[in-house]
Scaffold this motif. Structure first.
Motif, PDB file in Angstrom:
ATOM      1  N   ARG A 455      11.831  36.004  28.330  1.00 29.39           N
ATOM      2  CA  ARG A 455      12.777  35.581  28.282  1.00 29.39           C
ATOM      3  C   ARG A 455      12.980  34.539  30.015  1.00 29.39           C
ATOM      4  O   ARG A 455      12.587  36.100  31.471  1.00 29.39           O
ATOM      5  N   LEU A 456      13.335  33.669  30.192  1.00 31.97           N
ATOM      6  CA  LEU A 456      13.616  33.156  31.293  1.00 31.97           C
ATOM      7  C   LEU A 456      15.249  32.265  31.260  1.00 31.97           C
ATOM      8  O   LEU A 456      15.301  31.939  30.571  1.00 31.97           O
ATOM      9  N   THR A 457      15.920  33.267  32.481  1.00 28.94           N
ATOM     10  CA  THR A 457      17.297  32.485  32.498  1.00 28.94           C
ATOM     11  C   THR A 457      17.311  31.352  33.163  1.00 28.94           C
ATOM     12  O   THR A 457      16.291  30.759  34.051  1.00 28.94           O
ATOM     13  N   ALA A 458      18.166  30.992  33.316  1.00 29.76           N
ATOM     14  CA  ALA A 458      18.886  29.444  34.228  1.00 29.76           C
ATOM     15  C   ALA A 458      19.069  29.723  36.081  1.00 29.76           C
ATOM     16  O   ALA A 458      18.286  28.830  36.690  1.00 29.76           O
ATOM     17  N   VAL A 462      12.622  36.333  35.360  1.00 25.18           N
ATOM     18  CA  VAL A 462      12.207  36.199  33.499  1.00 25.18           C
ATOM     19  C   VAL A 462      12.063  37.803  33.462  1.00 25.18           C
ATOM     20  O   VAL A 462      11.716  38.613  34.673  1.00 25.18           O
ATOM     21  N   LEU A 463      11.579  37.856  32.145  1.00 24.07           N
ATOM     22  CA  LEU A 463      12.051  39.572  31.956  1.00 24.07           C
ATOM     23  C   LEU A 463      10.687  39.290  31.118  1.00 24.07           C
ATOM     24  O   LEU A 463      11.500  38.209  29.853  1.00 24.07           O
ATOM     25  N   VAL A 464       9.601  40.343  31.413  1.00 24.64           N
ATOM     26  CA  VAL A 464       8.506  40.024  30.044  1.00 24.64           C
ATOM     27  C   VAL A 464       8.331  41.515  29.355  1.00 24.64           C
ATOM     28  O   VAL A 464       8.846  42.579  29.757  1.00 24.64           O
ATOM     29  N   GLN A 465       8.442  41.302  28.067  1.00 18.17           N
ATOM     30  CA  GLN A 465       8.737  42.506  27.741  1.00 18.17           C
ATOM     31  C   GLN A 465       7.293  42.771  26.517  1.00 18.17           C
ATOM     32  O   GLN A 465       7.045  41.926  25.364  1.00 18.17           O
ATOM     33  N   ILE A 466       7.076  43.642  27.033  1.00 15.59           N
ATOM     34  CA  ILE A 466       5.583  44.264  25.761  1.00 15.59           C
ATOM     35  C   ILE A 466       5.005  45.872  25.296  1.00 15.59           C
ATOM     36  O   ILE A 466       5.452  46.043  26.686  1.00 15.59           O
ATOM     37  N   ALA A 467       4.778  46.643  24.596  1.00 13.34           N
ATOM     38  CA  ALA A 467       5.049  47.772  24.455  1.00 13.34           C
ATOM     39  C   ALA A 467       3.037  48.338  24.668  1.00 13.34           C
ATOM     40  O   ALA A 467       2.442  48.703  24.280  1.00 13.34           O
ATOM     41  N   VAL A 489       7.919  30.651  39.379  1.00  8.51           N
ATOM     42  CA  VAL A 489       8.788  31.452  40.146  1.00  8.51           C
ATOM     43  C   VAL A 489       8.438  33.157  41.408  1.00  8.51           C
ATOM     44  O   VAL A 489       6.204  33.706  40.098  1.00  8.51           O
ATOM     45  N   PRO A 490       9.052  33.709  41.661  1.00 10.89           N
ATOM     46  CA  PRO A 490       8.087  34.024  42.984  1.00 10.89           C
ATOM     47  C   PRO A 490       8.537  35.442  42.208  1.00 10.89           C
ATOM     48  O   PRO A 490       9.023  35.922  40.881  1.00 10.89           O
ATOM     49  N   LEU A 491       7.327  36.764  41.930  1.00 12.32           N
ATOM     50  CA  LEU A 491       7.154  37.901  41.419  1.00 12.32           C
ATOM     51  C   LEU A 491       8.221  39.031  41.673  1.00 12.32           C
ATOM     52  O   LEU A 491       8.324  39.421  40.591  1.00 12.32           O
ATOM     53  N   ARG A 492       9.430  38.700  42.555  1.00  8.49           N
ATOM     54  CA  ARG A 492      10.461  39.360  42.976  1.00  8.49           C
ATOM     55  C   ARG A 492      11.388  39.463  41.800  1.00  8.49           C
ATOM     56  O   ARG A 492      12.450  40.005  41.589  1.00  8.49           O
ATOM     57  N   ASN A 493      10.915  38.089  40.962  1.00  9.90           N
ATOM     58  CA  ASN A 493      12.123  37.231  40.482  1.00  9.90           C
ATOM     59  C   ASN A 493      11.580  38.073  38.678  1.00  9.90           C
ATOM     60  O   ASN A 493      12.466  37.220  37.613  1.00  9.90           O
ATOM     61  N   SER A 550      19.114  30.623  28.541  1.00  8.83           N
ATOM     62  CA  SER A 550      17.920  31.567  28.650  1.00  8.83           C
ATOM     63  C   SER A 550      17.496  30.981  27.813  1.00  8.83           C
ATOM     64  O   SER A 550      18.087  30.263  26.485  1.00  8.83           O
ATOM     65  N   ILE A 551      15.608  31.585  28.496  1.00 13.95           N
ATOM     66  CA  ILE A 551      14.966  30.465  26.787  1.00 13.95           C
ATOM     67  C   ILE A 551      13.559  32.350  26.491  1.00 13.95           C
ATOM     68  O   ILE A 551      13.834  32.504  27.419  1.00 13.95           O
ATOM     69  N   GLU A 552      14.379  32.181  25.431  1.00 15.21           N
ATOM     70  CA  GLU A 552      13.235  33.301  24.943  1.00 15.21           C
ATOM     71  C   GLU A 552      11.873  33.023  23.810  1.00 15.21           C
ATOM     72  O   GLU A 552      12.205  32.343  22.965  1.00 15.21           O
ATOM     73  N   GLU A 553      10.832  33.802  24.166  1.00 14.94           N
ATOM     74  CA  GLU A 553       9.917  33.164  23.050  1.00 14.94           C
ATOM     75  C   GLU A 553       9.577  34.400  23.319  1.00 14.94           C
ATOM     76  O   GLU A 553       9.234  34.861  23.793  1.00 14.94           O
ATOM     77  N   TYR A 554       8.733  34.122  21.798  1.00 13.62           N
ATOM     78  CA  TYR A 554       7.547  35.365  21.657  1.00 13.62           C
ATOM     79  C   TYR A 554       5.839  34.917  21.223  1.00 13.62           C
ATOM     80  O   TYR A 554       6.371  33.914  20.110  1.00 13.62           O
ATOM     81  N   ALA A 555       4.964  35.613  21.375  1.00 13.03           N
ATOM     82  CA  ALA A 555       4.136  35.024  21.300  1.00 13.03           C
ATOM     83  C   ALA A 555       3.131  36.337  20.668  1.00 13.03           C
ATOM     84  O   ALA A 555       3.292  37.775  20.922  1.00 13.03           O
TER      85      ALA A 555
END
Ligand code: MOS
Length: 732
Positions: A455-458, A462-467, A489-493, A550-555
């Protein structure tokens, strides 16, 4: 040991970012499974068998029940029915197919015979010590050479293993100018991770939360659902941080099911932490034996390679590692005979331990290569060069990339190989005999299906989710880097969430597949996010145009060569791994490890002042975490060479040094200079991110390099690991 800076990234390598979870770890905020605060917890303690083989004739609980605070004692006499336990090597999740507390039959020393639950850990432990178990004892078989074992051909019982016979190895051996026929042994090793084997089960109505260190939360969720007969959607597994796993936390061990059902019976959360019992209630690396025959031409070309292996396993399960798939692909040997046998004894079922097949099999191969070089009077590096290959010689499948000799050349230069006098016992510094040698490291490049949500917000977060899982490797960081670099984006984001079965299913953290698999899934999800932004440079404008915050994508990532059903399987907690030695392509990471040993001329004390490893493993995501991984692997390799072994009392098939205090591992004083060289390599065939994986590569080959250097220093070959001073003294 000197603390070196992270290596400068070369060519396609990623930045040496410090771990994004580093602050949480050093401030104690990182929450490991046993750290989750769960209110009203009761405590479990296991009672384990004192015999290896026989039957329970009587269990007397009267004294145990009198201990204050005891809430419940579960044995095979009162355990509620359980579901099915599918063994991990047969496509299931369980570390053994034998359910806990299922029968009066005892199949190994230290088998669980009761679970005691009490108000406090101390109460539970005292009650456990008061459980009286009587047995009918049968004489056990403890190891490869014990009477009463049963030996089977691995290929007859394991559908996934094939022995190899290529060309005419017997004839090529008979006709060879130089022959070698030697036997090598590796010992039992046990996991001694700093984080113990813990399980906390908490029910809320029909919903079960499991806090357990796991290399496969989705596998644990689904495996346990089958084991206790509960719908998988009612089980959540949390394991955000893991304090050492190395394979020991990759399959579902028997403890979890009984803790879960006891918690249901008592309607209270139960926490269990296994300490010394970890040697028998979890898995370990079993001992192996290898007979290797080489036939070579006078110029060094290997004409015949015959490798017969014996691996120890349990009576109940056919766990095997079968490393000949890796060794037979290593060198250009057209005539190959490889056979793997399993020896079934009265022991707990072995399981994954860092580079399960390669550590013992490559040790044997690379020690034999050094002996062959000596017999040929040839430089050991040149012997590898002459027999280098661009394909698996047994099936012709080409390597997607192979930088073995680049690794040798770089490591040799840094090490100062040219200063070596090839004559054994020729290099000396006062009372210290000096040995220089080397060996090859290799590990299959493997991938598993994976999914990810990004998910990328304006505002550029960025939020990355994976089990998926960070088992101490730096997975949080490199997965974050993948998203940061792609989305600009910077890694801290970037926030990364792992280790929760509610997240999009990720692969088992085994087989060194996490970075390649998880980053490939994240890449595909980021590609979709970027497609939604349709190439716009200005994030704020792009979001305004889209009219969203925000934009959220699943792959979903399905590795090349994997069946589409592998992805379906992932959603059901199934392990599926492709890569390595395939029919069409051969995918491996390589390394060359050079070692200096110093052996005291009189006491035979063995020191390792220097170890240099050069590794090529496709794209390196982060040179800092990569160096750390490879260094850790080489240190474990020193341990395998010189320190580690589980001693077994053959009369009772019982582990003697069954705790971290008695189990020998290197300390800081045993480790001096460890130099890691990262050799750039590009490979677009393997996966979308070009990553080969390095979790297991580093500790393959080290043991052989050390053993070979011991020979160079002393002129004595010790073929049974570990090489301790008493073995050297016995030969002089
Ligand atoms: Mo590793 S032994 O594949 O966890």
């Amino acid at each position: 040991m000197a603390i070196a800076e992270a290596p400068e990234p070369k060519r396609n390598m990623g930045k040496p970012e410090p771990r994004i979870d580093g602050r949480l770890k050093v401030t104690g905020q990182a929450r490991y499974a046993a750290d989750f605060p769960v209110s009203n917890t009761a405590y479990g303690f296991l009672v384990t068998s004192t015999i290896a083989r026989g039957r329970i004739t009587r269990i007397d609980l009267s004294a145990a029940k009198k201990v204050p605070g005891v809430l419940h004692i579960m044995t095979h006499e009162n355990r509620p029915p359980l579901g099915t336990f599918e063994f991990v090597a047969k496509g299931g999740e369980a570390a053994t197919a034998k359910p806990p507390l299922s029968t009066d039959r005892i199949d190994h020393q230290g088998e669980i015979v009761a679970l005691v639950v009490a108000e406090s850990l101390e109460d539970a432990r005292e009650a456990a010590y008061n459980v009286k178990v009587e047995y009918d004892v049968e004489a056990p078989s403890s190891g490869l050479d014990s009477p009463g074992t049963k030996t089977v051909m691995a290929a007859d019982i394991n559908a996934r293993h094939k022995d190899t016979h290529a060309g005419d190895p017997d004839r090529a051996f008979a006709e060879a100018a130089v022959k070698l026929d030697q036997t090598y042994r590796t010992p039992t090793q046990h996991h001694n991770a700093i984080e113990l084997f813990s399980t906390t089960c908490a029910w809320s109505g029909d919903e079960l939360t499991i806090y357990e260190p796991s290399q496969f939360v989705v596998g644990l969720q689904h495996g346990l659902a089958k084991e206790i007969g509960v719908d998988k959607t009612r089980i959540r597994v949390l394991s955000p941080f893991i304090g050492g796993a190395f394979g020991s936390k990759g399959s579902v061990t028997p403890r979890t099911a009984i803790v879960a059902v006891a918690a249901k019976i008592l309607n209270r959360p139960i926490k269990l932490v296994a300490r010394a019992q970890g040697f028998t209630v979890a898995t370990y690396r079993a001992e192996t034996r290898h007979r290797i025959r080489f036939g070579a031409a006078a110029d060094g070309r290997i004409a015949s390679y015959m490798h017969e292996a014996w691996e120890l396993t349990s009576r109940t399960d056919d766990y095997m590692v079968g490393g000949t798939r890796s060794t037979e692909a290593m060198y250009a040997t057209p005539n190959v005979d490889a056979k793997v046998r399993l020896v079934k004894a009265d022991r707990n079922t072995p399981g994954f331990m860092r580079s399960p097949p390669e550590v013992p099999y490559m040790y044997a191969l690379e020690a034999a290569m050094d002996e062959l070089a000596f017999a040929l009077k040839m430089d050991p590096v040149e012997l590898r060069r002459i027999n280098d290959t661009d394909k698996n010689p047994t099936n012709g499948a080409p390597y997607t990339s192979r930088s073995l000799m680049q690794c040798y050349d770089e490591a040799a230069k840094t090490f100062g190989w040219s200063k070596r006098n090839p004559e054994p016992q020729s290099m000396r510094d006062g009372d210290w005999l000096i040995g220089y040698s080397c060996a090859t490291a290799s590990y299959p490049t493997q991938m598993g299906p994976a999914t990810a949500r990004v998910r990328l917000t304006a505002d550029g977060h960025v939020l990355v989710q994976i089990a998926g899982h960070d088992i101490g490797t730096g997975a949080y960081t490199v997965i974050g880097q993948q998203a940061a670099e792609q989305l600009g984006v910077p890694l801290r984001n970037v926030d990364v969430e792992l280790g929760d079965s509610m997240l999009p299913p990720g692969p088992i953290a085994g087989g060194s597949i996490t970075t390649a698999s998880a980053c490939s899934a994240v890449k595909l999800a980021c590609d979709r996010v970027l497609a939604r932004l349709s190439g716009s440079e200005d994030l704020t404008k792009a979001f305004e145009t889209l009219g969203v915050g925000s934009i959220e994508e699943y792959a979903e990532y399905l590795p090349k060569g994997a069946k589409p059903s592998a992805l379906t399987g992932l959603y059901q907690g199934k392990v599926s791994i492709v890569g390595g030695s395939g029919d069409k392509q051969t995918m491996y990471a390589f390394g060359a490890e050079f070692v200096e040993v110093r052996i005291h001329a009189h006491t035979r004390e063995i020191r390792v002042p220097r170890l240099v490893g050069a590794f090529a493993a496709g794209r390196i995501m982060n040179t800092r975490t990569a160096r750390s991984q490879l260094m850790g692997g080489m240190i474990w390799g020193i341990s395998s060479a010189l320190h580690e072994a589980t001693e077994i009392d053959e009369r009772f098939a019982r582990y003697v040094n069954d705790n971290l205090a008695d189990y020998q591992i290197p300390v800081n004083a045993d480790i001096a200079e460890v130099d890691v060289i990262l050799v750039p390599e590009e490979d677009s065939e393997i996966n979308p991110v070009g990553v080969k994986g390095i979790g297991e590569l580093g500790n393959v080959g080290t043991a052989a390099a050390v053993a070979n250097a011991v020979f160079h220093a002393t002129g004595v070959r010790i073929r049974d690991l570990p090489i301790r001073l008493e073995k050297l003294l016995a030969t002089t």
